[in-house]
Write a protein that holds these residues in place. Structure first.
Motif, PDB file in Angstrom:
ATOM      1  N   THR A  46       0.809  -1.154  -0.003  1.00 20.09           N
ATOM      2  CA  THR A  46       0.053   0.048  -0.015  1.00 20.09           C
ATOM      3  C   THR A  46       0.996   1.189  -0.090  1.00 20.09           C
ATOM      4  OG1 THR A  46      -0.162  -0.436   2.403  1.00 20.09           O
ATOM      5  CG2 THR A  46      -2.198  -0.822   0.960  1.00 20.09           C
TER       6      THR A  46
ATOM      7  N   VAL B 115       0.794   6.999   2.810  1.00 20.12           N
ATOM      8  CA  VAL B 115      -0.558   7.656   2.745  1.00 20.12           C
ATOM      9  C   VAL B 115      -0.915   8.126   1.234  1.00 20.12           C
ATOM     10  CG1 VAL B 115       0.030   9.943   3.530  1.00 20.12           C
ATOM     11  CG2 VAL B 115      -2.192   9.165   4.051  1.00 20.12           C
ATOM     12  N   ASP B 116      -0.124   8.911   0.544  1.00 12.30           N
ATOM     13  CA  ASP B 116      -0.347   9.372  -0.897  1.00 12.30           C
ATOM     14  C   ASP B 116      -0.651   8.183  -1.720  1.00 12.30           C
ATOM     15  OD1 ASP B 116       2.093  10.820   0.656  1.00 12.30           O
ATOM     16  OD2 ASP B 116       0.687  12.440  -0.373  1.00 12.30           O
TER      17      ASP B 116
ATOM     18  N   THR C 232      -4.519   6.909  -0.698  1.00 12.43           N
ATOM     19  CA  THR C 232      -5.665   7.912  -0.549  1.00 12.43           C
ATOM     20  C   THR C 232      -5.328   8.953  -1.375  1.00 12.43           C
ATOM     21  OG1 THR C 232      -7.195   9.132   0.982  1.00 12.43           O
ATOM     22  CG2 THR C 232      -4.784   8.956   1.556  1.00 12.43           C
ATOM     23  N   ASP C 233      -6.313   9.677  -2.093  1.00  8.47           N
ATOM     24  CA  ASP C 233      -6.241  10.670  -2.945  1.00  8.47           C
ATOM     25  C   ASP C 233      -6.706  11.868  -2.094  1.00  8.47           C
ATOM     26  OD1 ASP C 233      -7.314   9.104  -5.772  1.00  8.47           O
ATOM     27  OD2 ASP C 233      -5.546   9.302  -4.962  1.00  8.47           O
ATOM     28  N   SER C 234      -7.109  11.948  -0.975  1.00  8.63           N
ATOM     29  CA  SER C 234      -7.809  12.730  -0.212  1.00  8.63           C
ATOM     30  C   SER C 234      -6.499  13.907   0.310  1.00  8.63           C
ATOM     31  CB  SER C 234      -8.608  12.328   1.068  1.00  8.63           C
ATOM     32  OG  SER C 234      -9.042  13.322   1.738  1.00  8.63           O
TER      33      SER C 234
ATOM     34  N   THR D 225      -3.767  11.083  10.545  1.00  5.71           N
ATOM     35  CA  THR D 225      -3.380  10.455   9.213  1.00  5.71           C
ATOM     36  C   THR D 225      -2.341   9.387   9.680  1.00  5.71           C
ATOM     37  OG1 THR D 225      -3.187  12.375   7.720  1.00  5.71           O
ATOM     38  CG2 THR D 225      -1.543  10.618   7.410  1.00  5.71           C
TER      39      THR D 225
ATOM     40  N   THR E 202      -2.905   5.304   8.689  1.00  6.58           N
ATOM     41  CA  THR E 202      -1.821   4.745   8.056  1.00  6.58           C
ATOM     42  C   THR E 202      -1.295   3.417   8.963  1.00  6.58           C
ATOM     43  OG1 THR E 202      -0.921   6.863   7.080  1.00  6.58           O
ATOM     44  CG2 THR E 202       0.674   4.875   7.263  1.00  6.58           C
TER      45      THR E 202
ATOM     46  N   THR F   8      -3.825   0.786   8.218  1.00  4.12           N
ATOM     47  CA  THR F   8      -3.707   0.386   6.607  1.00  4.12           C
ATOM     48  C   THR F   8      -2.484  -0.556   6.316  1.00  4.12           C
ATOM     49  OG1 THR F   8      -5.113   2.308   5.926  1.00  4.12           O
ATOM     50  CG2 THR F   8      -3.981   0.859   4.161  1.00  4.12           C
TER      51      THR F   8
END
Length: 367
Positions: A335, A338-339, A342-344, A354, A358, A361
């Protein structure tokens, strides 16, 4: 008020420090140890500001770092000294920042009273923790790296340091200059994996008559290729507003920009796929030039038994993963940061939240 000639924000901040802030600081607290910089958010930190940037949160501003005990002892007095004594304008720009209807957003505005300036007074540990969720003066963990948006890492390592009397900013920025080697390999592998997941969808959408869907997938793949190129160049990819501007400065741009533009402009999936295939092969060849893995065949090929031209980008994921020696990094799921999952852009606003997302995830335990 006449609009002054545009001055790049970093130069404006540099001159503000040396010509206005430093003399007042020396007068208020002679000899106080401090550092001064323009870091944090703002297009000027990445060097992308224009005259348009002056409409919010842009102007003669900087961060002034003190030892924690000096923030407590002198911070309020220094802030008041600057409020009373800073010039009302600097190089034609107001030093007063007025509140707007949008919470937390200020704009330059002329004033006859005290200046609500943007010389932010803090200490390094507090500032870095607020920006990143951790302090790089201590050990930087795998979770720290994965949970920090690349936009944040770019903001902290770019910008400009005008004076580092505390000797804290330079070492901290050096620690954050780039990912540890094995983690870099992992993030490259994750980026290739993102491409692998969708590269066949351009043709599959088009085959069923969904040209709009095919175009959307192609746009996602173009973005992923741009981010991959920046990661390969050891450059933190900025968020969407500045991704194209950053890519334009990369060594890949001259060759890839026309190809990627053609893929986005295509009105049928066959043409779209043709240009993407050229882009895949170009980026794959660039991967091989890095020498991070044994050479991987950079040519495109059919997608199994289906008539779609793909790279089978998972081959690059496997080659990179095979070179990771740290067992903890090899055990991470594909994965990435974080970028990469997720696109948020909300991830930029709350470092602690965050980190929690993370950790869940990426299955990374707290140290």
């Amino acid at each position: 008020m006449t609009t002054p000639p545009f001055v790049p924000g970093l130069e404006l901040s540099r001159r503000l420090y040396f010509e206005a802030v430093r003399p007042l600081l020396d007068e208020a607290v002679p000899g106080i140890a401090h550092s001064a910089a323009r870091l944090d958010g703002g297009s000027e930190v990445l060097g992308f500001d224009t005259a348009r940037s002056a409409d919010h949160e842009w102007g003669p501003r900087l961060q002034l770092f003190l030892h924690p005990q000096d923030v407590t002892r002198h911070g309020t007095a220094i802030k008041k000294q600057l409020s009373a004594r800073l010039p009302k304008t600097f190089l034609g720009y107001p030093t007063h920042f007025a509140a707007t209807a949008e919470a937390g957003i200020r704009i330059m505005q002329a004033t006859d009273g005290p200046v609500h300036h943007r010389v932010d007074i803090t200490d390094p540990a507090t500032w870095f923790t607020d920006q990143l969720g951790f302090h790089p003066g201590q050990d930087v963990t795998t979770l720290d790296w994965l949970a920090t948006p690349t936009q944040r890492l770019a903001e902290v390592t770019a910008g400009a340091v005008f004076h580092d009397g505390l000797d804290r900013l330079g070492p901290a920025r050096a620690r954050l200059a780039w990912y540890p080697h094995d983690l870099w390999l992992h993030l490259l592998a994750c980026q290739w994996q993102r491409i692998s997941r969708e590269e066949a969808f351009v043709g599959r959408c088009g085959e069923v008559g969904d040209e709009l869907g095919s175009a959307v997938v192609a746009a996602r793949l173009v973005r992923d290729l741009m981010r991959l190129c920046l990661l390969m160049d050891r450059q933190y990819p900025p968020y969407s507003k500045w991704l194209g501007s950053a890519f334009a400065r990369s060594p890949h741009a001259a060759v890839l920009t026309p190809v990627l533009t053609a893929a986005l402009a295509a009105t049928d999936w066959h043409t779209r796929e043709h240009h993407l295939a050229r882009a895949y092969e170009t980026v794959a060849a660039a991967h091989n030039r890095l020498g991070l893995t044994a050479p991987v065949d950079p040519t495109t090929r059919p997608y199994h038994s289906r008539p779609f031209k793909v790279l089978h980008a998972e081959r690059f994921t496997a080659a990179l993963t095979a070179r990771i020696t740290d067992p903890a990094v090899r055990a991470l799921p594909p994965t990435g940061t974080v970028d990469q999952f997720t696109d948020s852009t909300d991830a930029l606003d709350n470092p602690q939240r965050t980190r929690a997302v993370t950790r869940a995830t990426a299955f990374v335990p707290e140290p």
